[in-house]
Design a protein around this motif. Structure first.
Motif, PDB file in Angstrom:
ATOM      1  N   ALA A 183       0.829  -1.196   0.000  1.00 22.92           N
ATOM      2  CA  ALA A 183       0.000   0.000   0.000  1.00 22.92           C
ATOM      3  C   ALA A 183       0.861   1.243   0.000  1.00 22.92           C
ATOM      4  CB  ALA A 183      -0.917   0.007   1.222  1.00 22.92           C
ATOM      5  N   PRO A 184       0.553   2.246  -0.865  1.00 28.46           N
ATOM      6  CA  PRO A 184       1.377   3.457  -0.943  1.00 28.46           C
ATOM      7  C   PRO A 184       1.540   4.168   0.391  1.00 28.46           C
ATOM      8  CG  PRO A 184      -0.187   3.348  -2.772  1.00 28.46           C
ATOM      9  CD  PRO A 184      -0.543   2.233  -1.834  1.00 28.46           C
ATOM     10  N   HIS A 185       0.489   4.133   1.256  1.00 26.06           N
ATOM     11  CA  HIS A 185       0.605   4.861   2.522  1.00 26.06           C
ATOM     12  C   HIS A 185       1.587   4.205   3.476  1.00 26.06           C
ATOM     13  CE1 HIS A 185      -2.549   1.809   3.348  1.00 26.06           C
ATOM     14  NE2 HIS A 185      -1.985   1.774   4.546  1.00 26.06           N
ATOM     15  N   ASP A 186       1.970   2.945   3.190  1.00 30.61           N
ATOM     16  CA  ASP A 186       2.947   2.272   4.039  1.00 30.61           C
ATOM     17  C   ASP A 186       4.379   2.572   3.612  1.00 30.61           C
ATOM     18  OD1 ASP A 186       0.900  -0.723   4.245  1.00 30.61           O
ATOM     19  OD2 ASP A 186       0.962   1.056   5.535  1.00 30.61           O
ATOM     20  N   ARG A 187       4.533   3.182   2.453  1.00 28.13           N
ATOM     21  CA  ARG A 187       5.868   3.321   1.891  1.00 28.13           C
ATOM     22  C   ARG A 187       6.657   4.438   2.563  1.00 28.13           C
ATOM     23  NH1 ARG A 187       5.666   4.284  -4.191  1.00 28.13           N
ATOM     24  NH2 ARG A 187       4.841   2.174  -4.135  1.00 28.13           N
ATOM     25  N   ALA A 188       6.029   5.542   2.889  1.00 30.74           N
ATOM     26  CA  ALA A 188       6.756   6.702   3.419  1.00 30.74           C
ATOM     27  C   ALA A 188       7.566   6.375   4.675  1.00 30.74           C
ATOM     28  CB  ALA A 188       5.784   7.851   3.673  1.00 30.74           C
ATOM     29  N   PRO A 189       6.967   5.752   5.699  1.00 32.17           N
ATOM     30  CA  PRO A 189       7.796   5.431   6.871  1.00 32.17           C
ATOM     31  C   PRO A 189       8.884   4.418   6.557  1.00 32.17           C
ATOM     32  CG  PRO A 189       5.581   4.498   7.083  1.00 32.17           C
ATOM     33  CD  PRO A 189       5.538   5.439   5.934  1.00 32.17           C
ATOM     34  N   ALA A 190       8.611   3.490   5.644  1.00 32.96           N
ATOM     35  CA  ALA A 190       9.641   2.514   5.273  1.00 32.96           C
ATOM     36  C   ALA A 190      10.825   3.207   4.622  1.00 32.96           C
ATOM     37  CB  ALA A 190       9.060   1.464   4.324  1.00 32.96           C
ATOM     38  N   VAL A 191      10.533   4.175   3.763  1.00 33.41           N
ATOM     39  CA  VAL A 191      11.601   4.918   3.089  1.00 33.41           C
ATOM     40  C   VAL A 191      12.415   5.717   4.100  1.00 33.41           C
ATOM     41  CG1 VAL A 191      12.017   6.865   1.535  1.00 33.41           C
ATOM     42  CG2 VAL A 191      10.506   5.010   0.822  1.00 33.41           C
ATOM     43  N   GLU A 192      11.724   6.407   4.994  1.00 27.35           N
ATOM     44  CA  GLU A 192      12.424   7.220   5.993  1.00 27.35           C
ATOM     45  C   GLU A 192      13.287   6.351   6.917  1.00 27.35           C
ATOM     46  OE1 GLU A 192       9.426   9.394   8.002  1.00 27.35           O
ATOM     47  OE2 GLU A 192       8.821  10.555   6.231  1.00 27.35           O
ATOM     48  N   ALA A 195      16.375   5.098   5.071  1.00 25.50           N
ATOM     49  CA  ALA A 195      17.409   6.125   4.943  1.00 25.50           C
ATOM     50  C   ALA A 195      18.238   6.227   6.220  1.00 25.50           C
ATOM     51  CB  ALA A 195      16.772   7.472   4.604  1.00 25.50           C
ATOM     52  N   ALA A 196      17.578   6.152   7.351  1.00 28.07           N
ATOM     53  CA  ALA A 196      18.290   6.247   8.637  1.00 28.07           C
ATOM     54  C   ALA A 196      19.180   5.024   8.863  1.00 28.07           C
ATOM     55  CB  ALA A 196      17.286   6.396   9.778  1.00 28.07           C
ATOM     56  N   LEU A 197      18.647   3.840   8.582  1.00 29.35           N
ATOM     57  CA  LEU A 197      19.424   2.617   8.783  1.00 29.35           C
ATOM     58  C   LEU A 197      20.608   2.547   7.819  1.00 29.35           C
ATOM     59  CD1 LEU A 197      16.500   0.069   9.278  1.00 29.35           C
ATOM     60  CD2 LEU A 197      18.150   0.792  11.011  1.00 29.35           C
ATOM     61  N   LEU A 198      20.397   2.972   6.577  1.00 23.28           N
ATOM     62  CA  LEU A 198      21.478   2.961   5.585  1.00 23.28           C
ATOM     63  C   LEU A 198      22.561   3.967   5.960  1.00 23.28           C
ATOM     64  CD1 LEU A 198      19.277   2.664   2.392  1.00 23.28           C
ATOM     65  CD2 LEU A 198      20.962   0.977   3.150  1.00 23.28           C
ATOM     66  N   ASP A 240      11.942   7.706  -4.323  1.00 25.69           N
ATOM     67  CA  ASP A 240      11.620   8.177  -2.973  1.00 25.69           C
ATOM     68  C   ASP A 240      12.769   7.879  -2.004  1.00 25.69           C
ATOM     69  OD1 ASP A 240       9.204   8.924  -3.987  1.00 25.69           O
ATOM     70  OD2 ASP A 240       8.103   7.190  -3.188  1.00 25.69           O
ATOM     71  N   LEU A 241      13.339   6.693  -2.135  1.00 29.26           N
ATOM     72  CA  LEU A 241      14.432   6.292  -1.258  1.00 29.26           C
ATOM     73  C   LEU A 241      15.649   7.186  -1.443  1.00 29.26           C
ATOM     74  CD1 LEU A 241      15.800   4.286   0.704  1.00 29.26           C
ATOM     75  CD2 LEU A 241      16.405   2.921  -1.306  1.00 29.26           C
ATOM     76  N   LEU A 242      16.037   7.406  -2.700  1.00 29.10           N
ATOM     77  CA  LEU A 242      17.215   8.241  -2.960  1.00 29.10           C
ATOM     78  C   LEU A 242      16.986   9.663  -2.479  1.00 29.10           C
ATOM     79  CD1 LEU A 242      18.265   6.932  -6.501  1.00 29.10           C
ATOM     80  CD2 LEU A 242      19.121   6.242  -4.258  1.00 29.10           C
ATOM     81  N   ALA A 243      15.785  10.176  -2.680  1.00 27.56           N
ATOM     82  CA  ALA A 243      15.481  11.528  -2.209  1.00 27.56           C
ATOM     83  C   ALA A 243      15.560  11.595  -0.685  1.00 27.56           C
ATOM     84  CB  ALA A 243      14.093  11.946  -2.697  1.00 27.56           C
ATOM     85  N   SER A 244      15.072  10.559  -0.021  1.00 27.75           N
ATOM     86  CA  SER A 244      15.117  10.544   1.441  1.00 27.75           C
ATOM     87  C   SER A 244      16.555  10.457   1.952  1.00 27.75           C
ATOM     88  CB  SER A 244      14.306   9.355   1.967  1.00 27.75           C
ATOM     89  OG  SER A 244      14.206   9.371   3.359  1.00 27.75           O
ATOM     90  N   CYS A 245      17.430   9.841   1.145  1.00 29.19           N
ATOM     91  CA  CYS A 245      18.853   9.758   1.511  1.00 29.19           C
ATOM     92  C   CYS A 245      19.635  10.992   1.065  1.00 29.19           C
ATOM     93  CB  CYS A 245      19.483   8.520   0.866  1.00 29.19           C
ATOM     94  SG  CYS A 245      18.928   6.949   1.520  1.00 29.19           S
ATOM     95  N   ALA A 246      18.946  11.959   0.446  1.00 28.57           N
ATOM     96  CA  ALA A 246      19.578  13.184  -0.069  1.00 28.57           C
ATOM     97  C   ALA A 246      20.572  12.884  -1.184  1.00 28.57           C
ATOM     98  CB  ALA A 246      20.261  13.953   1.066  1.00 28.57           C
ATOM     99  N   ILE A 247      20.271  11.854  -1.997  1.00 31.08           N
ATOM    100  CA  ILE A 247      21.112  11.497  -3.145  1.00 31.08           C
ATOM    101  C   ILE A 247      20.455  12.043  -4.406  1.00 31.08           C
ATOM    102  CG2 ILE A 247      22.038   9.589  -4.524  1.00 31.08           C
ATOM    103  CD1 ILE A 247      21.969   7.894  -1.953  1.00 31.08           C
ATOM    104  N   ALA A 248      21.196  12.841  -5.167  1.00 33.42           N
ATOM    105  CA  ALA A 248      20.677  13.390  -6.412  1.00 33.42           C
ATOM    106  C   ALA A 248      20.667  12.294  -7.463  1.00 33.42           C
ATOM    107  CB  ALA A 248      21.540  14.564  -6.876  1.00 33.42           C
ATOM    108  N   ALA A 249      19.465  11.928  -7.934  1.00 28.66           N
ATOM    109  CA  ALA A 249      19.341  10.812  -8.868  1.00 28.66           C
ATOM    110  C   ALA A 249      19.757  11.190 -10.279  1.00 28.66           C
ATOM    111  CB  ALA A 249      17.899  10.295  -8.871  1.00 28.66           C
TER     112      ALA A 249
END
Length: 446
Positions: A183-192, A195-198, A240-249
């Motif tokens: 579900a799309p609404h589950d993705r945002a916290p997973a991405v955030e 990013a922190a774990l990575l 979304d993941l790269l943006a959350s990690c502040a990586i310019a795609a």
């Protein structure tokens, strides 16, 4: 009105253009091993490679007629031209297969009929021969001449031929069932959270013990699996993941599929594709070719059924360790730009980027490109999109381990093994590109 022409003449003309284009691109002529003394293709080149694998005359009977009309002439010429880089790679693999044949002391059979199709398969699976080419070629020779009973690539082909309709229907069934946790609404916290774990895992300040603990935390979090499943859902989880990690795609961001979301793969295909677009036949065939002991593998029917199910798994991989490694690989690959090094968010990626950029062949190419003296546009594109061969090779490596070692945990595959894998993939891709760059430089007289 354009008159019909003999197909032999059309193929001969297209082949000669292919030779010229290959020499212009590489500075050498690997197609010599497939070319006759008159400059046209060998009869077995047409029989064993061009007709079945390039023109695919069984599926395109109009291209198999003795006389080709204007439309068929153009189509045949376009197909051969499009396949020329792959055929050139196949010619290099053919030479490697012959070397391994001699090393194995094998003398029987016609090597062109036996090896031209296999060389093309290797070119599709691996591109040009790399550092592991001798081992891959040796496995292929063993497959041809001493196949494990019931587990050769020929057995796979026969099984797919006999059960194509049923397997295609099974693939449709698997893809008709939506996997959970997408579900799309589950993705945002997973991405955030990812990013922190990575960020914690890929910092250069972590001790080995701390990095192992962070790697275990990422693997056990369920986040790599959730983001891997999100690849099959609407939206762009990698962006979304790269943006959350502040990586310019950038303009050409990393991807595992040509479509968003990733679509159902074909049962059989020879197209040059991104990892999630690989056909089921290609995935199983690669497992067979890379296996050291096929006696330990399941039967062909079980392997195909498992691969169909796996095609809908997170990242199309089994095992949380391999899914987590793929997630890390995507984030690292997005930061590798050998031609134009950029600031990296993560220390591990920065270290890899520095070592890649410092390699002589990359530094040389960068110098001339920045001087507006292009070595070749194709090489520049390859180096600019370093993520593409990097992720292709990483996925193949992880896929092989996920098939045979799905239950491997972080105790067996720790953070040091992860970093060693990421570094090894970068070196392997860079070595492959070095030979192409060297040939282009020699051609340019630099």
């Amino acid at each position: 009105m354009t008159t019909a022409r003999p197909r032999t003449a059309v193929i001969d003309e297209a082949w000669r253009r292919a030779v010229c284009d290959t020499v212009a691109r590489l500075g050498t002529d690997p197609l010599t091993v497939m070319t006759g003394r008159d400059g046209g293709p060998l009869a077995r080149t047409v029989k064993c490679l061009i007709d079945p694998l390039v023109l695919r005359i069984r599926a395109n009977p109009a291209l198999g007629r003795p006389l080709l009309e204007a439309g068929a002439q153009a189509e045949a010429a376009e197909l051969i031209a499009a396949a020329t880089p792959r055929i050139a790679d196949a010619a290099l693999w053919f030479a490697e297969l012959k070397r391994q044949r001699r090393a194995a002391g094998i003398t029987g059979g016609n090597i062109q009929e036996q090896y031209f199709p296999r060389a093309f398969e290797l070119a599709v699976a691996y591109g040009p021969p790399g550092p592991d080419a001798p081992a891959v070629a040796a496995e292929t020779i063993d497959d041809i001449h001493r196949p494990s009973e019931g587990r050769s690539v020929d057995d796979l082909t026969a099984y797919l031929d006999h059960h194509h309709a049923d397997l295609d229907a099974e693939l449709d069934r698997v893809w008709a069932v939506a996997p959970h946790d997408r579900a799309p609404h589950d993705r945002a916290p997973a991405v955030e959270n990812a990013a922190a774990l990575l960020g914690a895992l890929l910092t250069g300040e972590a001790t080995d013990r701390a990095r192992d603990a962070r790697w275990e935390r990422l693997t056990d979090s369920g986040i790599p699996g959730a983001l891997g499943l999100a690849l099959f859902a609407p939206g762009s989880p990698l962006a979304d993941l790269l943006a959350s990690c502040a990586i310019a795609a950038g303009a050409d961001p990393p991807a595992l599929s040509a479509t968003t979301p990733a679509a159902r793969p074909a049962l059989r295909s020879v197209a040059d594709v991104l990892p999630l677009d690989r056909s089921i036949a290609s995935r199983v065939g690669t497992t067979l070719r890379r296996s050291r002991d096929r006696g330990d593998l399941p039967a062909i029917d079980e392997m195909v059924t498992a691969e169909i199910e796996r095609s809908r798994a997170p990242w199309a991989l089994d095992g949380p360790a391999w899914q987590a490694a793929m997630l890390v690989g995507v984030v690292v690959a997005a930061q590798l730009h050998p031609l134009e090094p950029q600031p990296c968010v993560h220390d591990v990626a920065a270290d890899l980027s520095r070592r890649l950029a410092a390699q002589a062949h990359i530094a040389y190419t960068r110098r001339y490109l920045l001087s507006d003296i292009a070595v070749t546009a194709g090489l520049a594109d390859d180096l600019a999109a370093f993520w593409r061969p990097y992720l292709n090779r990483l996925w193949v490596r992880l896929h092989g381990r996920s098939v045979t070692e799905p239950d491997t945990g972080t105790a067996e595959f720790d953070s040091a093994a992860l970093l060693e894998l990421l570094d090894g993939i970068a070196r392997s891709v860079s070595y492959d590109q070095r030979s192409r760059i060297r040939a282009a430089i020699e051609k340019a007289g630099r």
